[in-house]
Every structure is written in structure tokens, then in C-alpha cells.
Design an enzyme around this catalytic site. Sequence first.
Site, short mmCIF file in Angstrom:
data_model
loop_
_atom_site.label_atom_id
_atom_site.label_comp_id
_atom_site.label_asym_id
_atom_site.label_seq_id
_atom_site.Cartn_x
_atom_site.Cartn_y
_atom_site.Cartn_z
N TYR A 1 0.83 -1.22 0.00
CA TYR A 1 0.00 0.00 0.00
C TYR A 1 0.86 1.27 0.00
CZ TYR A 1 -3.76 -3.18 1.60
OH TYR A 1 -4.66 -4.20 1.75
N HIS B 1 0.95 -11.59 1.59
CA HIS B 1 -0.11 -10.86 0.88
C HIS B 1 -0.80 -11.68 -0.20
CE1 HIS B 1 -1.35 -6.45 -0.17
NE2 HIS B 1 -2.37 -7.26 -0.22
#
Length: 285
Positions: free
Chosen positions: A52, A110
Site C-alpha cells: 500500500y 499478501h
Amino acid sequence: MTILDETYTLSNSVEVPKLGLGTWFIDDDQAAEAVRAAVEIGYRNIDTAQAYGNERGVGEGVRTAGVPRGELFVSTKLAAEIKDYDQAVDAIDESLEKLGIEYIDLMLIHSPQPWNDFRGGDYADGNREAWRALEKAHRVGKVRSIGVSNFQQQDLENILQGATVAPRVNQLLVHAGNTPSALLDYCEGKQILVEAYSPIAHGAILQNAEVQAMAKKYGVSVPQLCIRYTLQLGTVSLPKTANPEHMRSNAEVDFEISGDDMDALRVLRDVDYGEHSVFPAYSGK
């Protein structure tokens, strides 16, 4: 008591708030303000990721939010591209440094594949290497709980067969219109808590007439209905927003969806993410 006060308990007895703040698409320079606003409203579960690009800002928000660190549950994710033990060890330390906190409450792999090969090649060995690094971080207290994201059953089985610590969490794309029931059942059977990211389908569900009609029936907004749906599935719900008004309304989910309506939402298929289909997780793979 509101949903913001309710928790699930992981298989290692760590408590996770049922409703969290997702921070994908919140710029690093806006993340601290968003986190502080969320904490002021009552959120205690903050979710970020290396990918992010906002761990620094999220960490600043956590440190300056005015509540004790122990009251907050902070998650981040190891970049999907890291499938090597040494790289993973270094990346975990980088996350701690960027966040500026002494420990991470939950750290996830992730994705089982790098994003540019999502649902593609075989990264079984690499995932076990990354997992070994997470186990080490867990062992020495850098990370309180470890888990995965976007992992399908075979990916989980690959980790479980050699793990000294089982994954506590699997963070998945779950929303009305995309309910992976078999995977949810599998995770429940293995005591793996599912966290639902994009519970509002990245906005794609807002125009669904069936969902609009159901929300109207309950006297709630479509986002509120969708968040409540994921909570009643037994998942952590992680709507993402930097807007304090949305944060407030997202937490106003003190109503019950009937069994019949839950069934209708569970079988609903609506996964047109429009322009967001370019992102691997929304690509339908």
C-alpha cells in the site's frame, strides 16, 4: 456496546476486533489523519500492507492516536513478490521500522503468487520460506500472530504441512456477490479466521438492484448491509475509507440480516469491478 467493541479470538488466544479500517488507496501523507479519525470514532483494528506504500503514515497515526498501543490491533502484509527467507526476514524488520512500533499484531503473506503472476505459477517452496521468516518473527515477539491473504485451499495445505505455527488468519475478497463458501468452511474447520477485504466490493455492489432493495427493507445503506453480511458470515470486516463520515456509518451495523436474506446474499453473483478489474485480486482469477 457497538460492533467496534466486539472481537473474535484467534486460535492462539489473541483478540481481533470484528470491524477494522482498511487503508488501501489511502496515500501515505493522508494515512495518519485517517487512522487518528478512525481511532477517535472507536476503531481499534487497522490494516495496512507493504504494497500500500503507507506503512509510515499508518504507523504515525497509531503512535499519535492518543490511546495505548496495547488497545490497537495493527496488521500489515509481506509483499507478494517476496518468496525467499532472507528477503522476508529483512522485509518484516522494514515494516516494523516504517510503522515505528515495537511489534505488529498480525502479519500476512499478501498473496500466494507475485501480483504479476496471480493464480499462475507454483510458488509452494517460496511460500514456505516466507512462512518460516514469519514464524521466526512470531517466535521472537516481533509479530503476535501470523497468517496469509488470498490463499486458496491448496495454498493453505502447502503451509500447514510444514508449519510449526499454523496460519491464524486468511484475508480474502469476500462480499455479497462473491462468497467463497467452500473456502470459508475449510478455514473454519482449520480454526483460521477469515478477514473480508472489500466487503463493499470496491463499490461495485452499490448499483445492484437486489441489494439496494434489501438494504431499503432493513432501513440501512447498501454499505451497511454489505458490512453486516460479512460480519454474520463470521469474518472480520475491513471496509476501506479515509472519510470519517463513512467510518461512522460503516460502524452503524447493529441490525440482524434474516437467515433467508443471508442465503440470498450468499448465492448472489455480482463481480463486475469495472475499471478496478485491472487489479489482480479483482481480475476473476
